[in-house]
Write a protein that holds these residues in place. Sequence first.
Motif, short mmCIF file in Angstrom:
data_model
loop_
_atom_site.label_atom_id
_atom_site.label_comp_id
_atom_site.label_asym_id
_atom_site.label_seq_id
_atom_site.Cartn_x
_atom_site.Cartn_y
_atom_site.Cartn_z
N ALA A 69 -7.26 4.14 21.57
CA ALA A 69 -6.89 3.29 21.88
C ALA A 69 -6.01 1.75 20.09
CB ALA A 69 -6.83 2.16 22.90
N ALA A 70 -7.06 2.08 19.56
CA ALA A 70 -7.14 1.26 18.12
C ALA A 70 -6.10 1.97 17.68
CB ALA A 70 -8.80 1.12 17.77
N TRP A 71 -6.94 3.31 17.04
CA TRP A 71 -5.71 3.61 16.21
C TRP A 71 -4.25 4.28 16.93
CZ3 TRP A 71 -3.22 8.82 18.04
CH2 TRP A 71 -3.00 9.28 16.68
N ASP A 72 -3.94 4.24 18.37
CA ASP A 72 -2.71 3.84 18.82
C ASP A 72 -1.63 3.17 18.13
OD1 ASP A 72 -0.66 6.47 20.04
OD2 ASP A 72 -0.86 4.29 21.88
N ARG A 73 -2.65 2.08 17.95
CA ARG A 73 -1.79 0.83 18.48
C ARG A 73 -1.81 0.69 16.79
NH1 ARG A 73 -2.51 -2.63 14.92
NH2 ARG A 73 -2.25 -5.02 15.47
N ALA A 74 -2.60 0.81 15.69
CA ALA A 74 -2.55 0.90 14.71
C ALA A 74 -1.32 1.86 13.83
CB ALA A 74 -3.53 0.91 13.48
N ARG A 75 -0.79 2.77 14.72
CA ARG A 75 -0.09 4.07 13.73
C ARG A 75 0.95 3.55 14.70
NH1 ARG A 75 1.83 8.32 17.32
NH2 ARG A 75 0.13 8.01 19.18
N ARG A 76 1.41 3.32 15.60
CA ARG A 76 2.53 2.97 15.96
C ARG A 76 3.19 1.48 15.35
NH1 ARG A 76 4.21 4.44 20.88
NH2 ARG A 76 2.43 6.18 21.68
N ALA A 77 2.36 0.78 14.57
CA ALA A 77 2.41 -0.64 14.09
C ALA A 77 3.89 -0.06 12.77
CB ALA A 77 1.37 -1.34 13.58
N VAL A 78 3.74 0.71 12.38
CA VAL A 78 4.67 0.92 11.42
C VAL A 78 5.59 2.81 11.37
CG1 VAL A 78 3.32 0.25 9.72
CG2 VAL A 78 2.50 2.70 10.70
N LEU A 79 6.34 3.05 10.47
CA LEU A 79 6.85 4.22 10.63
C LEU A 79 5.53 5.43 10.32
CD1 LEU A 79 10.29 2.74 9.09
CD2 LEU A 79 9.61 3.29 11.38
N TRP B 164 6.06 8.08 8.30
CA TRP B 164 5.35 8.51 7.16
C TRP B 164 5.18 7.33 6.41
CZ3 TRP B 164 10.37 7.89 9.59
CH2 TRP B 164 11.08 6.85 9.17
N GLU B 165 4.80 6.01 7.66
CA GLU B 165 4.05 4.36 6.44
C GLU B 165 2.41 4.99 6.79
OE1 GLU B 165 6.48 1.76 7.07
OE2 GLU B 165 7.47 1.37 5.93
#
Length: 193
Positions: free
Chosen positions: A104-114, A116-117
């Motif tokens: 959940a934490a990884w998914d939240r961080a991943r979705r917060a940026v594009l 490739w960022e």
Amino acid sequence: MTDARRLLPFFGVGDSMDLPNAVMGIVSSPIPERNAVYRRFLDEFGYDAGRDWFRELYEAELAERKQKGQDFTAPEVSGLLAELTAADGSVHEPTAGTGGLLIAAWDRARRAVLPWEFFPSQHMVDCWELSDRSVPILLFNLSIRGIMGYVHHGDVLEQSARMHYVLLNRRDDALGFSEVIPDPEGKMRIIQE
């Protein structure tokens, strides 16, 4: 058929108690073979990398509630905790289970940026898990997502581990898989350039 019942045939087992060993066999396979299984898994179970595909089966059949007091954090609670504790950088999870809160934490961080960022090396995990049944599934769940960091198989309260693992995404690619490197002494460190 639910994901829980589809998991056993996918991993070639008939009994849920055999699942952790089958999963560990895949996780520790040579990289090309393992990656082929990971791609097949994603094709069959979907690319929603924000959920723990094993949660339902593990909770129903593999958790050691009476012996070890294991219980699962509901996906809604994991999501809420990920939002409340949102932080850039590393995440420490002292009782990782199969990785629901980390996912959940990884998914939240991943979705917060594009895409490739997002760089896995900037969102590393450091987690502990005591259960022999959970660790193979935890390693699978983290490595199929390309998560980087450390998994300690042992007792966090005593700080005693039977084995340490390093998760390494060599290309630092948000869409790549991580290697699972056994580190018996727990001395390996990922050096970020």
